[in-house]
Design a protein around this motif. Structure first.
Motif, PDB file in Angstrom:
ATOM      1  N   GLN A 109      35.786  29.285  58.817  1.00 14.40           N
ATOM      2  CA  GLN A 109      35.355  30.462  59.522  1.00 14.40           C
ATOM      3  C   GLN A 109      35.403  31.545  58.824  1.00 14.40           C
ATOM      4  OE1 GLN A 109      36.135  30.692  63.831  1.00 14.40           O
ATOM      5  NE2 GLN A 109      36.082  28.384  64.185  1.00 14.40           N
ATOM      6  N   TRP A 110      36.365  31.833  58.186  1.00 17.79           N
ATOM      7  CA  TRP A 110      36.678  33.072  57.260  1.00 17.79           C
ATOM      8  C   TRP A 110      35.682  33.090  56.073  1.00 17.79           C
ATOM      9  CZ3 TRP A 110      38.580  31.908  52.320  1.00 17.79           C
ATOM     10  CH2 TRP A 110      38.773  32.977  51.533  1.00 17.79           C
ATOM     11  N   PRO A 145      31.169  38.257  53.438  1.00 19.92           N
ATOM     12  CA  PRO A 145      30.098  39.167  52.684  1.00 19.92           C
ATOM     13  C   PRO A 145      30.440  39.577  51.388  1.00 19.92           C
ATOM     14  CG  PRO A 145      31.614  40.159  54.191  1.00 19.92           C
ATOM     15  CD  PRO A 145      31.757  38.708  54.337  1.00 19.92           C
ATOM     16  N   GLU A 146      31.819  39.032  50.873  1.00 17.89           N
ATOM     17  CA  GLU A 146      32.392  39.744  49.383  1.00 17.89           C
ATOM     18  C   GLU A 146      32.109  38.498  48.470  1.00 17.89           C
ATOM     19  OE1 GLU A 146      36.043  41.534  49.657  1.00 17.89           O
ATOM     20  OE2 GLU A 146      36.443  41.850  47.558  1.00 17.89           O
ATOM     21  N   PHE A 168      28.623  35.606  45.775  1.00 16.50           N
ATOM     22  CA  PHE A 168      28.167  35.534  44.501  1.00 16.50           C
ATOM     23  C   PHE A 168      29.566  35.804  43.469  1.00 16.50           C
ATOM     24  CE2 PHE A 168      24.662  36.772  46.953  1.00 16.50           C
ATOM     25  CZ  PHE A 168      23.542  36.122  46.418  1.00 16.50           C
ATOM     26  N   ARG A 211      39.664  37.954  45.569  1.00 13.60           N
ATOM     27  CA  ARG A 211      39.003  39.282  45.032  1.00 13.60           C
ATOM     28  C   ARG A 211      39.368  39.463  43.644  1.00 13.60           C
ATOM     29  NH1 ARG A 211      40.498  43.350  49.434  1.00 13.60           N
ATOM     30  NH2 ARG A 211      38.843  41.967  50.090  1.00 13.60           N
ATOM     31  N   ASN A 238      37.017  37.255  41.899  1.00 12.20           N
ATOM     32  CA  ASN A 238      35.517  37.836  41.870  1.00 12.20           C
ATOM     33  C   ASN A 238      35.503  38.881  40.797  1.00 12.20           C
ATOM     34  OD1 ASN A 238      32.907  37.820  42.792  1.00 12.20           O
ATOM     35  ND2 ASN A 238      33.391  39.535  43.941  1.00 12.20           N
ATOM     36  N   GLN A 239      36.757  39.810  40.881  1.00 13.96           N
ATOM     37  CA  GLN A 239      36.645  40.876  39.866  1.00 13.96           C
ATOM     38  C   GLN A 239      36.660  40.664  38.444  1.00 13.96           C
ATOM     39  OE1 GLN A 239      36.420  44.540  40.814  1.00 13.96           O
ATOM     40  NE2 GLN A 239      35.625  44.311  38.731  1.00 13.96           N
ATOM     41  N   ARG A 250      32.032  35.996  33.611  1.00 14.13           N
ATOM     42  CA  ARG A 250      30.827  35.815  33.889  1.00 14.13           C
ATOM     43  C   ARG A 250      29.815  35.560  32.695  1.00 14.13           C
ATOM     44  NH1 ARG A 250      29.639  37.265  39.660  1.00 14.13           N
ATOM     45  NH2 ARG A 250      31.563  37.886  40.341  1.00 14.13           N
ATOM     46  N   THR A 283      47.962  45.359  49.902  1.00 13.00           N
ATOM     47  CA  THR A 283      47.151  46.229  50.435  1.00 13.00           C
ATOM     48  C   THR A 283      46.397  45.720  51.722  1.00 13.00           C
ATOM     49  OG1 THR A 283      45.014  45.808  49.238  1.00 13.00           O
ATOM     50  CG2 THR A 283      46.578  47.186  48.285  1.00 13.00           C
ATOM     51  N   PRO A 303      28.503  46.731  37.347  1.00  7.96           N
ATOM     52  CA  PRO A 303      29.207  45.747  37.888  1.00  7.96           C
ATOM     53  C   PRO A 303      30.604  45.544  37.036  1.00  7.96           C
ATOM     54  CG  PRO A 303      27.045  44.829  37.683  1.00  7.96           C
ATOM     55  CD  PRO A 303      26.946  46.100  36.838  1.00  7.96           C
ATOM     56  N   GLU A 340      32.186  47.936  35.600  1.00  7.73           N
ATOM     57  CA  GLU A 340      32.978  49.144  35.589  1.00  7.73           C
ATOM     58  C   GLU A 340      34.099  49.007  36.717  1.00  7.73           C
ATOM     59  OE1 GLU A 340      30.599  51.810  32.880  1.00  7.73           O
ATOM     60  OE2 GLU A 340      30.103  51.936  35.052  1.00  7.73           O
ATOM     61  N   ILE A 341      35.170  49.613  36.527  1.00  7.73           N
ATOM     62  CA  ILE A 341      36.470  49.262  37.522  1.00  7.73           C
ATOM     63  C   ILE A 341      36.388  50.612  38.407  1.00  7.73           C
ATOM     64  CG2 ILE A 341      38.724  49.225  37.797  1.00  7.73           C
ATOM     65  CD1 ILE A 341      37.260  46.857  36.379  1.00  7.73           C
ATOM     66  N   ARG A 373      30.371  41.242  41.354  1.00  8.69           N
ATOM     67  CA  ARG A 373      31.311  42.362  41.304  1.00  8.69           C
ATOM     68  C   ARG A 373      31.210  43.438  42.159  1.00  8.69           C
ATOM     69  NH1 ARG A 373      32.573  41.998  34.957  1.00  8.69           N
ATOM     70  NH2 ARG A 373      30.207  41.684  35.027  1.00  8.69           N
ATOM     71  N   PHE A 386      30.109  43.514  45.259  1.00  5.39           N
ATOM     72  CA  PHE A 386      30.640  43.406  46.273  1.00  5.39           C
ATOM     73  C   PHE A 386      31.947  43.745  46.522  1.00  5.39           C
ATOM     74  CE2 PHE A 386      27.034  40.459  46.008  1.00  5.39           C
ATOM     75  CZ  PHE A 386      26.082  40.665  47.191  1.00  5.39           C
ATOM     76  N   THR A 387      32.861  43.347  45.433  1.00 10.38           N
ATOM     77  CA  THR A 387      34.198  43.907  45.601  1.00 10.38           C
ATOM     78  C   THR A 387      34.212  45.324  45.299  1.00 10.38           C
ATOM     79  OG1 THR A 387      35.068  41.695  44.961  1.00 10.38           O
ATOM     80  CG2 THR A 387      36.593  43.518  44.246  1.00 10.38           C
ATOM     81  N   ARG A 405      33.642  47.042  48.526  1.00 14.47           N
ATOM     82  CA  ARG A 405      34.879  46.991  49.273  1.00 14.47           C
ATOM     83  C   ARG A 405      36.046  47.723  49.048  1.00 14.47           C
ATOM     84  NH1 ARG A 405      35.961  41.637  52.629  1.00 14.47           N
ATOM     85  NH2 ARG A 405      36.125  42.857  54.476  1.00 14.47           N
ATOM     86  N   ARG A 426      39.983  50.299  50.306  1.00 16.35           N
ATOM     87  CA  ARG A 426      41.397  50.646  49.423  1.00 16.35           C
ATOM     88  C   ARG A 426      41.580  52.097  49.086  1.00 16.35           C
ATOM     89  NH1 ARG A 426      42.519  49.879  44.374  1.00 16.35           N
ATOM     90  NH2 ARG A 426      41.110  48.223  43.928  1.00 16.35           N
ATOM     91  N   PHE A 439      25.169  41.746  53.597  1.00 17.60           N
ATOM     92  CA  PHE A 439      26.493  41.519  53.127  1.00 17.60           C
ATOM     93  C   PHE A 439      26.757  42.995  52.395  1.00 17.60           C
ATOM     94  CE2 PHE A 439      26.222  36.678  51.930  1.00 17.60           C
ATOM     95  CZ  PHE A 439      26.535  36.328  53.143  1.00 17.60           C
ATOM     96  N   ARG A 468      27.723  45.193  55.035  1.00 17.66           N
ATOM     97  CA  ARG A 468      28.834  44.824  55.986  1.00 17.66           C
ATOM     98  C   ARG A 468      29.972  45.520  55.166  1.00 17.66           C
ATOM     99  NH1 ARG A 468      31.287  40.154  58.073  1.00 17.66           N
ATOM    100  NH2 ARG A 468      32.140  41.731  59.296  1.00 17.66           N
ATOM    101  N   LEU A 469      29.889  45.524  53.646  1.00 13.30           N
ATOM    102  CA  LEU A 469      31.039  45.992  53.044  1.00 13.30           C
ATOM    103  C   LEU A 469      31.145  47.332  52.813  1.00 13.30           C
ATOM    104  CD1 LEU A 469      30.723  43.214  50.187  1.00 13.30           C
ATOM    105  CD2 LEU A 469      32.496  43.328  52.028  1.00 13.30           C
ATOM    106  N   GLN A 493      34.167  37.883  59.635  1.00 13.91           N
ATOM    107  CA  GLN A 493      35.116  38.635  59.184  1.00 13.91           C
ATOM    108  C   GLN A 493      35.265  39.891  59.629  1.00 13.91           C
ATOM    109  OE1 GLN A 493      32.405  37.559  57.636  1.00 13.91           O
ATOM    110  NE2 GLN A 493      32.891  35.428  56.829  1.00 13.91           N
TER     111      GLN A 493
END
Ligand code: HEM
Ligand code: SF4
Lengths: 550, 162
Positions: free
Chosen positions: A151-152, A157-158, A161, A235, A238-239, A243, A273, B55, B57-58, B83, B85-86, B89, B94, B114, B117-118, B146
Motif C-alpha cells: 500500500q505504501w 508520489p516520490e 521515476f 529517498r 532516488n537522489q 542515472r 527527519t 535535477p 542540483e541539491i 530527482r 520529485f525528491t 518534497r 524538510r 504526483f 501531491r509533493l 501516503q
C-alpha cells in the motif's frame, strides 16, 4: 487473505481507467513512444519479440480461487490459452494485444488485482516466503508487512521515476525462502534481546549484470518504523543513485560505490527527519494481520494410518508425497507443491484449463487459496493429510504432479530466445534438454536437492548466478553458447556461483550438466548435497570431468 | 503566457533568464549558479525572486537563502529524471519552503498528480499545450495511500478501524 475495502478498490479502478486513457492517448498520437514507455512499464507492459508482454501483480504470491479463475479467463480470452508464472511470484502473458490491455486491467480490478508497478523504474511487487503462515520455522507471518509495503509503495508520489527498478522481499522464517539477500531491500523478521519482534534490514542485493549479495544496514528495525526507514532508503537512492548509466543505476552499485557505512549514515540522517511523522500504528498492523489469521484448522492426529497405507501401496503417490509435499505447522496438514516443471514443457507455464481446474481444487482442499513460489511452482498450503490421495490423483490428471520439486528438473528458466528480444540464447530448450536426462526418476531422486537456473543473457532473469548450477546464454559470433557456474545459492547461505571454465556450445550443454551431476554422485560423502559437495571439493574435479574429455 | 497554478489556468509573466541576460523590469527566474554569483545585485532589484534548479542540483544549496525567494522552479529534463520529485518534497517538508514551486520542462500530464501531491503548485508548459487537458491530471485519483503535502495523514490513519 487481504480483502480490499472501498479505498483499495477505488484506487485500482481509477488506475485501470487512467491506463485506458494513457493507451488511448498513445494510440491517437498524443503521447510519443518515449512518453508512453515509462507509463506502460509502470503497468507491466513490455514490448518483446512477438507481442507485448503483460505482467500481472500477485502480491507476495498469494491468490484466491476467484482470482485464479480470472487469470484463466484472461489466458483464454486475450492470450493463447496460457500464462507464465515468474520468479517474482507474478504471472506474465506473452500474447496480449495492446488495445486489449485496458480491458484486461478492468477484468483484473473486478477481482482485486492489477498490474501496477510490475515493471519500470519503480518499487515492484513485494515478494515473500511461499510457506508464509504455515511454516514451522516461522517467527511471524511476513505477509501483513508485505501488504503494508504494497500500500505504501502503490503510486508512491516520490518514487515512480527511480534510477532503476526496486525490489523488496520479506521473510519471517529461519530458512530464507524469499531470496532476501539478492533484493534491493531484504527484510528479515527477527527477535531482539528484549524479546521484541522487528526487522533485520539488508540493502544492495540484486541479480542482473552485476550480481551482489545484500549487506546488513540495520540489525534491528522496530516494526513501527518500517515505512519511514524504507522511505529514507528510497529517498537517498532516488537522489544519489546513478542515472548516467543504466547498468550502474541499481541501488547495489550506489551502496558499493559509497560504502555501506556512509550510505547508512545518509539514510539515518534522512530517517531522523521523517521517523516520528511516519510511525506505523499498531492498529494498522493488527487490522492487516487479521486478514491472514482467518483459518479454521481442525485438530487432526499427527499420523493418518490410511495415508500410511496408501503410501505403502502406491509408489508413484509415495514419491509425490515425499518430493512435492512438506510439513505444516498444524498437525495433520501438509503444504502441497504443484510442479509447473513437467518434463518437456516450458517451466512455469500453465494453461487456462489447468488454472480453472486448480481453482476448484483450491476450494475443495486448501481454503480457496494458493501461492506462487519464486521457483515458478505453486503451493496449496493447507491440505489435510486425508485428502492427499484425492488431490494427487486430480493433479496427476492435470499434469501438475510431476514429483520433481526441488530436484534437478525443477529449474528456474527465463523466456530466453523464444520470447525475449534481449536474449543471446535459448533457455527453454536447454531446460527440456536437461530434463531428458531423467527418464529414470530414481536417478533424479538420488541426486537430491539441486537448483539449476538458466538465463538467456546476463540480465539474469533466470537467477543463474544463484543456481547451484547456473547456465547463462552468451553470444559467440552469432551462435548460442553457454557459460556454466557452480556453487551459487539464494538461501541463508547466499553466494554467487563460480565459473566452471570456457563456455560450451549449445549441443554440449546437456552432456556437460550430466558430467557435473555424475561427478557429484561419485564424490559426495554420505548424504551430502550437491551444493555442500561443490563447496567442499571445489571446482577442479568438475572441470577435469567436463573439459578433460576434449 | 498561461500556466496552471493552484489548480487553475492563470496568466503569467515570469521570464526565465539565461546566464547573462539583462535583468528585466518584471518578475524573472535565474539559475542556481547565477543566483549564487549575483545574489546582492538580484536582491537589489526589489523584484520577487525565483531560482531554477536542475535535477542534479541539491536543494540544500539554497537552504539559508530560501526565505529570500518567492519561488523555486524545477527544470524537469528529461522527464524521467525522478530527482525532481525528491527536490520538491525536501523543499516543502524538510526545508519548510512556503513559496511557489513551479515545474518546468518536459514533464508529462501523468506526472502532475504526483508532483502536485509533493507540493508543486504551478506548472509551466511548452507554448501550444492544451492546458484544459492537463487539468485532468488532478482528477484521476481520489484515493492516496501516503501522506504528502496535499494530505497530512496516510490512509491507514484515515481508515476507520473497526
Ligand atoms: C521476455 C521479457 C523479459 C525482458 C525483456 C526482461 C528484461 C530484463 C532486464 C533488462 C533485466 C535486467 C535488469 C537490471 O539488471 O537492472 C531483467 C532482470 C530480471 N528479470 Fe527479466 N525480463 C523478461 C522476462 C522475465 C521473466 C519471465 C522473469 C521471471 C521468470 C524475469 C525476472 C527477472 C528477474 C528476477 C531479474 C533480476 C532481478 C534483479 O536484478 O534483482 N524477467 N529482466
Ligand atoms: S535473462 Fe535475458 S534472455 Fe532471459 S528473459 Fe531476461 S533479458 Fe531475456
Amino acid at each position: 487473505m487481504y480483502q480490499y475495502d472501498h479505498y483499495d478498490q477505488t484506487l485500482v479502478n481509477q488506475r485501470a481507467q487512467q491506463f485506458r486513457d494513457q493507451t488511448r492517448r498513445f494510440l491517437e498520437g498524443e503521447l510519443t513512444e518515449d512518453q508512453y514507455r515509462p507509463l506502460r512499464l509502470m503497468n507491466g507492459l513490455y514490448i518483446q519479440r512477438h507481442a507485448p508482454m503483460l505482467r500481472v501483480a500477485i502480491p507476495y504470491g498469494l491468490l484466491s480461487s476467484i482470482q485464479m479463475r480470472t487469470l484463466a479467463h484472461i489466458a483464454r480470452t486475450y492470450d493463447q490459452g496460457y500464462g507464465h508464472f515468474t520468479t517474482r511470484q507474478n504471472i506474465q502473458y506473452n500474447w496480449p494485444k495492446l488495445e486489449e490491455v485496458p480491458d484486461i486491467l478492468d477484468d483484473l480490478a473486478k477481482v482485486q488485482m492489477h498490474a501496477i508497478q510490475t515493471s519500470g523504474n519503480c518499487i515492484r511487487n513485494t515478494t515473500s516466503d511461499h510457506l508464509a503462515g504455515v511454516a514451522a520455522d516461522e517467527l511471524e507471518d511476513p505477509r501483513p508487512y508485505c501488504e503494508i509495503i504494497r500500500q505504501w509503495s502503490t503510486l508512491h508520489p516520490e518514487f515512480a521515476f527511480l534510477p532503476r527498478k526496486f525490489k523488496i522481499a520479506v521473510s519471517g522464517a529461519q530458512r530464507d525462502r524469499a531470496a532476501t539477500q539478492v533484493h534491493d531491500i531484504g527484510l528479515q523478521l527477527i527477535k531482539n534481546a528484549r524479546g521484541e519482534v522487528g526487522f533485520e534490514v539488508l540493502v544492495g542485493g540484486g541479480l542482473g549484470r552485476t550480481p551482489i549479495i545484500g549487506v546488513v544496514i540495520r540489525d534491528f528495525l522496530p516494526k513501527e518504523d518500517l515505512l519511514s526507514y524504507l522511505e529514507a532508503i528510497l529517498r537517498v537512492y532516488n537522489q544519489w543513485g546513478r542515472r548516467d548509466n543504466k547498468y550502474k543505476a541499481r541501488i547495489k552499485i550506489l551502496v558499493k560505490e559509497t560504502g555501506i557505512a556512509s550510505f547508512a549514515q545518509w539514510v539515518e540522517k534522512e530517517w531522523a527527519t521523517i521517523r516520528d511523522g511516519m510511525r506505523l500504528d499498531q492498529a494498522e498492523i493488527d487490522r492487516v494481520s487479521a486478514f491472514f489469521k482467518t483459518r479454521q484448522y481442525l485438530s487432526l492426529p499427527e499420523v493418518d494410518p490410511a495415508l500410511e497405507e496408501q503410501i505403502a501401496r502406491n509408489q508413484a503417490f509415495a514419491a509425490w508425497v515425499r518430493r512435492n509435499t512438506v510439513t505444516h505447522k498444524m498437525k495433520g496438514y501438509r503444504a502441497v507443491f504443484l510442479s509447473l516443471k513437467p518434463h518437456g514443457q516450458p517451466p512455469g507455464d500453465m494453461t487456462d484449463t489447468q488454472m480453472n481446474a486448480v481453482a476448484d481444487l483450491m476450494d475443495r482442499f486448501s481454503f480457496g487459496e494458493i501461492r506462487v513460489t519464486h521457483t515458478q511452482n505453486l503451493v496449496m498450503a493447507d491440505v489435510e493429510q486425508q485428502h492427499l490421495l484425492d488431490l494427487w490423483q486430480a493433479l496427476d490428471h492435470l499434469g501438475l504432479a510431476t514429483p520433481n520439486v526441488g530436484t534437478a528438473t525443477d529449474m528456474i528458466t527465463c523466456p530466453g530466445l523464444d520470447f525475449c528480444s534481449l536474449a543471446n540464447a535459448a533457455s527453454i530448450s536447454i531446460a527440456t534438454g536437461i530434463q531428458s536426462l531423467f527418464d529414470d526418476l530414481d536417478y533424479l531422486y538420488d541426486l537430491g536437492d539441486i537448483r539449476i537456473n538458466i538465463s538467456g543473457c546476463m540480465n539474469g532473469c533466470g537467477h543463474h548466478t544463484v543456481g547451484h548450477i547456473g547456465i547463462l546464454g552468451v553470444d559467440k559470433k552469432g551462435e548460442e553458447w553457454y557459460q556454466i557456474t557452480l556453487g551459487g545459492s539464494s538461501s541463508n547461505d547466499a553466494s554467487l556461483g563460480e565459473r566452471l571454465g570456457p563456455s560450451v556450445a549449445k549441443i554440449e550443454v546437456t552432456q556437460t550438466i550430466e558430467h557435473i551431476l555424475l561427478t557429484y554422485r561419485d564424490l559426495r560423502e554420505g548424504e551430502e548435497t550437491f551444493l555442500d559437495t561443490v563447496r567442499r571439493i571445489g571446482m577442479e574435479p568438475f572441470q577435469e570431468r567436463v573439459y578433460g574429455h576434449h | 503566457m498561461d500556466i496552471i497554478k493552484d489548480g487553475r489556468i492563470q496568466a503569467d509573466t515570469l521570464t526565465h533568464l539565461d546566464q547573462d541576460a539583462a535583468l528585466p523590469k518584471g518578475a524573472f527566474s535565474v539559475s542556481l549558479t547565477r543566483w549564487q554569483s549575483e545574489k546582492s545585485a538580484l536582491l537589489a532589484t526589489g523584484q520577487p525572486l525565483a531560482v531554477r534548479l536542475l535535477p542534479a542540483e541539491i536543494v540544500d544549496d539554497l537552504g539559508e537563502d530560501l526565505p529570500l525567494l518567492s519561488m523555486v522552479v524545477l527544470e524537469m529534463n528529461p522527464f524521467t529524471d525522478g530527482r525532481s520529485f525528491t527536490q520538491i518534497r525536501s523543499l516543502r517538508e524538510r526545508l519548510g519552503f512556503r513559496g511557489e514551486i513551479r515545474v518546468l520542462g518536459d514533464f508529462i500530464r501523468d506526472q502532475m498528480f504526483f508532483l502536485h501531491r509533493l507540493g508543486a503548485n504551478a506548472f509551466e508548459f511548452a507554448p501550444g499545450t492544451d492546458l484544459k487537458d492537463r487539468l485532468k491530471a488532478f482528477e484521476e485519483f481520489t484515493v492516496t495511500y501516503q501522506a504528502a503535502s496535499d494530505q497530512p495523514q496516510p490512509l491507514f490513519r484515515r481508515r476507520a478501524h473497526p
